[in-house]
Design an enzyme around this catalytic site. Structure first.
Site, mmCIF file in Angstrom:
data_model
loop_
_atom_site.group_PDB
_atom_site.id
_atom_site.type_symbol
_atom_site.label_atom_id
_atom_site.label_comp_id
_atom_site.label_asym_id
_atom_site.label_seq_id
_atom_site.Cartn_x
_atom_site.Cartn_y
_atom_site.Cartn_z
ATOM 1 N N TYR A 52 29.274 6.076 -60.239
ATOM 2 C CA TYR A 52 28.066 5.466 -59.686
ATOM 3 C C TYR A 52 28.182 3.956 -59.842
ATOM 4 C CZ TYR A 52 23.394 5.236 -57.898
ATOM 5 O OH TYR A 52 22.323 4.954 -57.112
ATOM 6 N N LYS A 59 24.663 10.173 -56.383
ATOM 7 C CA LYS A 59 23.397 10.554 -57.020
ATOM 8 C C LYS A 59 23.381 12.041 -57.354
ATOM 9 C CE LYS A 59 20.627 6.816 -56.853
ATOM 10 N NZ LYS A 59 19.787 6.278 -57.920
ATOM 11 N N ASP A 98 14.385 4.149 -55.468
ATOM 12 C CA ASP A 98 14.355 2.688 -55.544
ATOM 13 C C ASP A 98 12.967 2.180 -55.922
ATOM 14 O OD1 ASP A 98 17.108 2.347 -54.510
ATOM 15 O OD2 ASP A 98 16.243 3.241 -52.725
#
Length: 640
Positions: free
Chosen positions: A188, A259, A355
């Site tokens: 990630y 993710k 986010d």
């Protein structure tokens, strides 16, 4: 309906390895093949019929009896028990009890490589297809870590991990879970950013679904092309705002893939229950449009009604195909779409924007934890943000909600403790008419201020938070100003990847003379200053979203509520220990992330039950234990 004898069907289909194995075993009864629901020729739905057929063959040891209560496996009933987090049992990993060894070695869900035992090699036609050595999974992990550490370029490590995921799924997750602190930056942030930039060149085996404007009117059919049917979590992006790198179009697929690998490794959601999706409506990145290796639509981004209709078709198709309880996580959408999508579908679907909401939750957890070092309550602190996009305003709103919850003060009052700076300067009431709707709650009475350092000197915040996506904006003058009126200034440089961080850990500690409490979005190494070693915290969303998603799944939640985000933050904050605080850390180490995720999941699930949003009844007595029992295990299973 078509009735075929299984032997003749297999032998006449050219599957020599399969027909051979049939001749050596108990003859199967006739198999009924039913045309799929779409009725198209050549598409046969055999799994349900074959399942019932195989249950008649228990005396032939072809299937595993699975207790549906114990084999929770992330909340989805797992017929064959292959992913169940239960005690080790011998399993048959395929619906039909026969398979060629060559195919088995190329099936990432069941391949074990050199860990296949002598007995398994005999039973599944693996003799000669593997070297004679039989090794343990732990030794495989040791060998792979040694190989990965030989690479000096992070993208090479990323590609090695992706190759492993395509080859041996369980070993990939075992490797990641056992070495999470070392490998999290590889799979990630920050490495995934570079991977997305070069995705067209490094793509080997596509992962997830690519849904473009070409599929408009056919999205439900596209979803049915995905082989797994029991999907619990979908992570979807349109690639317009990938990290701090901007519009990467179709190449943003690296984000949903990354993710979801964390959903499994850190949150215990089964890999087969996860679906990465990229919505391709074009890109405004001319460099990509001119790149001969670009893999997406070669057109400027669709907007307005055309864009909205495609997204709406997708959301309706998801609900129709996977049901009310599938979690759709929006990822890296641009501000002008992110807030609208969350508002539009938050009341009709189980949706979550990492986010906006995930970042807010993990930052709030860090702030609650930091109070152990600086004292006081949240309401006694003053907050200044650089960046007023989806991350900044999302964090600000959750902080205000938590302060309102603690003090019983109206939300409008607690917002006044929070100030935001955008590209035009401090957000003040005199700018109200020109502000985007999501910035308006943060326009307070104050004279206009153009730059950050003057805003710091005027507002005198105790907490400085960067979510601007612009690197090196927390200058020496800014940090020194923070340190001039705070004994322990809290400085959070959250922008990703590392190159976009508002300042480095070394800069924060050095310019504050070792007094700053620092955390960042991307990882930084420990810093020694005046003989003391400081360990910077990482305010990484990976602390929150895997456990948050697991909590929604185990409770069968049908909607996300803000109180669930507060519950997740409070659970994470409680996991930080005095030992962590002594090192200047406001987050617990990632080495404990599975335990942390279980506590977050339990808190989120408890809140879902309290709010009446849970559908899995009755509520388990011990939600932490239940969450742990639901977690996927990457340990190899023994095959018959």
């Amino acid at each position: 309906m078509i009735s075929l004898n299984s032997n003749s069907f297999l032998s006449n289909s050219g599957f020599s390895g399969i027909s051979r194995s049939v001749s050596q075993r108990k003859v199967l009864p006739p198999v009924v093949l039913a045309l799929g629901s779409n009725g198209r020729a050549g598409e046969l739905n055999v799994s349900a019929v074959m399942e019932s057929t195989l249950k008649e063959l228990r005396d032939g040891n072809t299937v595993l009896e699975v207790d549906s209560k114990s084999a929770v496996s992330g909340g989805v009933r797992d017929v064959h028990g292959e992913d169940a987090a239960t005690e080790d049992q011998i399993v048959t990993p395929w619906t039909i009890s026969v398979a060629s060894g060559y195919s088995l070695l190329r099936n990432p869900h069941h391949n074990k490589g050199l860990a296949f035992t002598e007995k398994e090699r005999d039973h599944h036609y693996l003799r000669g297809l593997l070297p004679p050595s039989v090794v343990s999974q732990d030794l495989q992990v040791k060998k792979l870590m040694a190989n990965i550490r030989q690479y000096t370029v992070p993208l090479q490590k990323y590609m090695a991990m992706m190759d492993l995921q395509e080859r041996n799924e369980k070993l990939f997750y075992k490797l990641l879970m056992d070495n999470v602190e070392e490998l999290l930056p590889v799979v990630y942030t920050p490495t995934v950013g570079e991977a997305c930039q070069k995705y067209g060149s490094i793509l080997r085996r596509p992962q997830g679904l690519f849904i473009s404007l070409n599929e408009k009117g056919k999205i439900l059919e596209v979803l049915k092309n995905w082989p797994e049917k029991n999907i619990q979590v979908i992570v979807v992006t349109d690639g317009e705002r990938i990290l701090g790198l901007g519009d990467l179009g179709c190449q943003g697929m690296g984000i949903p893939v990354g993710k979801l690998s964390l959903y499994t490794a850190l949150g215990g959601v089964r890999p087969s229950a996860c679906l990465p999706v990229t919505i391709d409506v074009g890109t405004n990145n001319q460099k990509l449009l001119d790149d001969e290796f670009y893999i997406g639509l070669r057109q400027k981004r669709a907007t307005g009604q055309e864009y909205a209709e495609l997204i709406h078709e997708f959301m309706c198709a998801v609900k129709q195909n996977y049901g009310e309880k599938v979690l759709v996580q929006f990822e890296d959408f641009a501000n002008h779409n992110a807030f609208d999508l969350l508002a539009r579908y938050g009341t009709t679907h189980l949706v979550f924007n990492d986010d906006i909401q995930g970042t807010a939750s993990v930052v709030l957890a860090g702030l609650i934890s930091a109070l152990n070092l600086v004292g006081g309550t949240l309401a006694e602190h003053t907050f200044l943000f650089l960046g007023a996009g989806e991350a900044g305003t999302g964090i600000a709103e959750l902080i205000a909600l938590e302060m309102s919850k603690q003090t019983q003060a109206p939300l409008e009052e607690t917002r006044k403790k929070i100030w935001l700076v955008d590209s035009k300067g401090l957000i003040v009431s005199s700018r109200m008419d020109s502000l985007q709707h999501f910035k308006k709650p943060w326009a307070h009475e104050h004279e206009p201020i153009k730059n950050l350092v003057d805003a710091v000197k005027a507002i005198k915040p105790t907490v400085l938070i960067g979510s601007s996506g612009v690197g090196r904006t927390f200058t020496k003058e800014v940090v020194e100003a923070m340190a001039s009126f705070n004994e322990k200034p809290i400085i959070l440089a959250l922008s990703n990847p590392t190159s976009q961080s508002e300042c480095t850990a070394e800069e924060a500690y050095t310019w504050s003379e070792g007094r700053a409490i620092f955390a960042s979005g991307s990882p930084f190494d420990p810093v020694e200053y005046n003989g003391k070693v400081f360990v910077p915290g990482q305010s990484n969303n990976a602390y929150i979203f895997p456990g948050f998603g697991l909590g929604l799944i185990i409770s069968g939640a049908i909607r996300v509520h803000d109180d669930m985000l507060l519950a997740a933050s409070e659970a994470l904050a409680k996991q930080a220990t005095q030992e962590n605080f002594d090192k200047g850390m406001i987050y617990p180490p990632f080495s404990n992330i599975r335990k942390i995720s279980a506590h977050i999941a339990a808190n989120v699930a408890a809140k879902a039950y309290e709010l009446g949003l849970a559908t899995r009844l009755p509520q388990p007595e011990n939600l932490v234990e239940y969450a742990e029992n639901c977690m996927y295990s990457p340990v190899y299973r023994s095959f018959r």
